[in-house]
Scaffold this motif. Structure first.
Motif: not given
Lengths: 561, 390
Positions: B182-185, B85-101
């Protein structure tokens, strides 16, 4: 390959693979690729000069490093080529011979490495098979370059002898291993990074394994002697070379990026902590490093005009998953509980894999030639992953289907590559291998007696002088007597020798000047730009150029009044 | 089992906090995709209002919490579930995707939801694939020709390129890309290899393997059926979910090995990981908008703010400023008007000092002006001027 059931077939299979390797590396060696390109011509002519006189093209007696164009070429390949040139004369074939030969023998060396480290005959044969048909193997064995394949061969020999030492404990193997690695340092620049690390690693690992401590002293003394030679070389060229090809420097991308990112945040403390040379180079180096394990490199068709890029991925596409799997597997095996001997072999192989990209990482762009030390270990790991994968597939029907698919994919890729290399590549990329310069050269050779002067400018080729030297096998002593040259920033520019004149540019002034020479017959080559600017007042006869030129090239005959 | 709802709740809240921090920054302006969705759901925010992005934050947090639940159900192990959950939830690609509509959180939600709810082996996969295809052809577009089968293998090879995944990110468009990331750290690369090793060589849990395989399979199908010109971040999102899960497994395995050797090593690695995280956070907060400013609408936003302050003047622009005009249509106040006119019409109208005429740099030449002659200009967030008021 991995379907052999009878052990009797192993030896004939190995012989067959080796024969194929030799064939693929020597077939049409003089004409595919075209050539010689400038580095090959330089290597060949220096070897010729050494063979004839014992001096290099600049009159240095048996030098430790060859000045050449000012790029400082390593000596081992040139001296070995000198032996070949002494026997069969100077030609493209003789210049490329050592690389082709060492590239062919390398397959056997890796067969032994695989066998010594895994004791698995199938795996060893499969490694040899992958290497024999490897695009990197075939390509880099068929150009002289600066002896890059020879250098990889020597590194591989070093590893093979160390594995042999680990198994049989004969001190001579330890010594030969270290000597091979030491020689590789004087063969091609990538070994300057890789071999010292491997030597240190071997010395360290052998402390636990070695029972004969005397051999240590002998090896250390040998290393010391070579280190003295290396230090003598080091002062000459390594620093300037790093500045020239490396990522380091105030005007290079990383530093410019650091400045940009600091400006984003108005040079705040946080921006200075996060964006500095340590983090900047750290990220660049890590990114460059990872690039050599990425599909962009492993599957990349390098469509460039560079003469030292294979234009084809180093691994066949079907091998990629097994390559990754092989890495994971070897790392896992390393952590299994076994004796130090067993571990040492795996440590050396894994170290080679992880050290090999370093010379390429510190230079700009993705480079096949600088990461060539990965050749061998990549194929070994692919074979390792593949054999393990199939050995562990329990469902027989599934096994058969996957085997069939993998074999089919590898076969398609293999046929495609061979077709590409021997048919498409010469047509598409041949022009980059100095085909124009060699056409000029052929004309000069055929018409040497018919003209008083041959002229072509450095606009056509920056190292124009080396081609007539090579293709005419021009006597070095006459060359030294007649040449005129200048040196700037460590690079040599030959302006003329004998009948050959190489101006910076054949501009109207130059052409008018040369036209003022009384009663001479001159052959002058112009590129498109020079041709447009050539003075119309001068009478010139256009001559046909043998075969088509990729850039517009014009040949004129001038008869001065 | 009593602890489970509490932990899931904590994971959810944790996600809300991380994803919802500074919601009006990074990205600091609207994307046109957001405008389209807002129009569809009849929300008309003011120029500076980004609170609608909480919808994405909420969905993103739900996905991560569901993922935690799914992995826990298959493994019964809090550490593995938390690590993933941490690894996915913190991933840069997922953070960005969750921050705009955006609508691309829906497929991820669908897959994780279906895999969590349905128990049998084949049904969840089938339902997930069907729902993805429905999403593709009924919500995104029905244009089948946008699928380019010939590009599938090269695109996929690019998607699985380690340098792109862990260092470069989407090289085709910077819109959803954190600079130098990248998409991840970076350090996730280590975890990825450990994860692969754990999955194939250590793990004996078939149910977990099935879930992971299903995510990969749905990811590949989604990648195949989505338009070939779609941003890599969106087209490959389910494959990134798979990589995120592998990374999570890798961290779990890696820390397990490490803690057997020494706790000190665990702390060292966590320290390095935190530095990596802070470095990426700095890149996101300070550089994301500057490096991608032309991809978003910062210049349009400040221009519209200015125009709203001059609400009595008629506004004119040519179709060169079409992007501004489209945002204007959405963000303007009710009684305000702007017109798209030709450059010749503009030459006449702009003689009147009450009219506001907006041009782009390439149009200045028609007025014999240079950009330094103009006093009022609006810039991208990186500082380069884009709109000029005559």
């Amino acid at each position: 390959m991995f379907m052999f059931k009878s052990k009797k077939i192993y030896l004939p299979a190995l012989i067959l693979i080796l024969l194929i390797s030799f064939f693929l590396r020597f077939y049409k060696l003089s004409s595919i690729p075209n050539g010689p390109e400038w580095d090959e011509a330089s290597v060949g002519y220096n070897a010729f000069s050494i063979a004839k006189t014992g001096f290099d093209e600049w009159g240095n007696k048996f030098p430790l490093i060859f000045s050449a164009f000012g790029d400082f070429k390593n000596p081992v390949y040139i001296y070995l080529t000198a032996l070949v040139v002494k026997i069969i004369g100077l030609s493209i074939f003789s210049t490329r011979f050592i690389n082709a030969f060492s590239g062919s023998l390398l397959i056997f060396i890796w067969y032994l490495i695989a066998k010594l480290s895994t004791k698995n005959e199938k795996l060893s044969l499969l490694t040899a098979f992958f290497l024999a048909f490897s695009p990197f193997g075939i390509y880099f064995s068929r150009i002289a370059g600066d002896g890059m394949m020879l250098s990889v061969f020597l590194i591989s020999c070093g590893i093979m002898f160390e594995l042999l030492y680990i198994e049989r404990k004969k001190p001579i193997f330890f010594l030969v291993s270290v000597i091979s690695l030491l020689f590789s340092i004087f063969t091609y620049n990538l070994a300057r990074v890789i071999s010292p690390i491997l030597i240190i690693l071997i010395l360290f690992l052998n402390i636990k394994i070695s029972q004969n401590k005397k051999i240590y002293l002998v090896v250390l003394f040998t290393v010391f002697l070579f280190a003295l030679l290396f230090l003598k070389q080091f002062g000459v060229n390594l620093k300037s070379r790093l500045q020239y090809v490396g990522i380091f420097g105030e005007e290079k991308g990383t530093v410019l990026r650091i400045k940009e990112y600091r400006e984003h945040d108005k040079n705040s403390l946080i921006s200075r902590i996060t964006h500095n040379k340590l983090t900047g180079y750290g990220v660049t180096l890590a990114e460059n490093y990872v690039a050599y394990f990425s599909t962009q490199f492993l599957l990349g068709f390098n469509d460039s005009h560079l003469v030292y890029e294979s234009h084809y991925p180093p691994l066949f596409i079907a091998m990629i998953p097994f390559f990754y799997f092989g890495i994971v597997l070897l790392i896992k095996k390393l952590f299994e509980k076994t004796g130090p001997e067993n571990k040492a072999g795996k440590i050396i192989l894994l170290s080679l894999l992880f050290i090999a990209p370093i010379p390429a990482v510190i230079s700009e762009g993705i480079s096949g030639k600088r990461s060539l030390a990965m050749f061998g270990i990549m194929q070994f790991l692919s074979a390792y992953g593949l054999i393990f994968f199939f050995d562990n597939l329990k469902d027989l029907s599934q096994k058969k289907i996957i085997k069939f698919i993998v074999l089919l994919l590898i076969s398609i890729n293999l046929i495609h590559y061979l077709f590409f290399y021997f048919f498409s590549f010469p047509k598409v990329y041949g022009k980059y291998y100095a085909s124009r310069e060699n056409r000029i050269c052929k004309f000069m050779k055929d018409n040497y007696q018919n003209y008083n002067y041959f002229v072509y400018s450095r606009k056509i080729n920056g190292f124009a002088y080396i081609f007539p030297l090579f293709c005419l096998s021009y006597p070095p002593d006459q060359y030294w007597k007649t040449r005129s040259y200048t040196e700037k920033d460590g690079w040599f520019t030959v302006n003329s020798f004998d009948k050959f004149i190489f101006p910076d540019e054949a501009d109207p002034n130059f052409i008018s000047d040369i036209y003022n020479k009384k009663n001479k017959k001159i052959a002058i080559f112009l590129n498109e730009d020079e041709n447009k600017k050539a003075p119309l007042s001068i009478k010139k006869t256009k001559l046909p150029i043998p075969s088509e030129a990729h850039n517009e090239l014009y040949l004129y005959e001038l008869k001065t009044p | 089992m009593k602890k489970l709802p509490i932990i899931i709740g904590l994971v959810f809240i944790f996600n809300l906090i991380i994803k919802g921090l500074f919601l009006s920054h990074s990205p600091n302006s609207l994307s046109f995709q957001e405008v389209e969705i807002l129009k569809f759901i009849h929300i008309n925010p003011s120029v500076d209002d980004f609170s609608f992005r909480m919808i994405s934050v909420f969905i993103g947090s739900c996905i991560d919490s569901l993922l935690f639940y799914l992995i826990y159900k298959k493994t019964g192990n809090y550490f593995i579930s938390f690590s993933i959950a941490l690894s996915v939830g913190f991933s840069p690609w997922f953070i960005i995707l969750s921050r705009y509509l955006n609508i691309y959180l829906i497929p991820i939600f669908l897959v994780v939801f279906i895999l969590s709810i349905f128990q049998k082996k084949t049904y969840p996969l089938l339902i997930a694939v069907i729902s993805l295809i429905v999403f593709r052809f009924f919500i995104i577009s029905q244009d089948v020709s946008s699928i380019k089968l010939t590009l599938f293998i090269p695109d996929l090879a690019r998607l699985f390129d380690l340098r792109i995944i862990f260092f470069q990110g989407d090289t085709s468009s910077p819109m959803l890309k954190i600079p130098l990331t990248g998409f991840f750290f970076y350090l996730d690369l280590v975890a990825f290899f450990f994860g692969i090793g754990y999955l194939f060589l250590v793990n004996k849990n078939k149910e977990l393997k099935t879930v992971i395989n299903n995510v990969l399979l749905t990811g590949l199908i989604f990648f195949l059926v989505m338009p070939a010109d779609l941003l890599m971040t969106l087209r490959g999102e389910l494959i990134f979910l798979w990589i995120g899960i592998i990374n999570g497994l890798g961290y779990y395995y890696f820390f397990n090995i490490l803690k057997k050797k020494s706790f000190f090593l665990v702390f060292i690695f966590i320290f390095i990981l935190s530095i990596n995280l802070l470095f990426t956070a700095e890149l996101f907060v300070n550089h994301f908008d500057k490096k991608n400013s032309s991809e978003w609408s910062y210049a349009e936003r400040v221009t519209i703010q200015y125009l709203i302050s001059k609400k009595d003047s008629p506004v004119y622009m040519t179709n060169q400023s079409n992007k501004l005009y489209r945002y204007w249509q959405f963000l303007k106040e009710k009684d305000m008007k702007a017109s798209e006119i030709t450059i010749d019409q503009m030459k006449d109208l702009c003689r009147d000092p009450n009219n506001i005429c907006i041009v782009k740099e390439e149009e200045l030449v028609f007025f014999d002006l240079k950009k330094d002659d103009i006093k009022i200009k609006f810039r991208f967030f990186d500082g380069s001027p884009v709109y000029f008021i005559l």
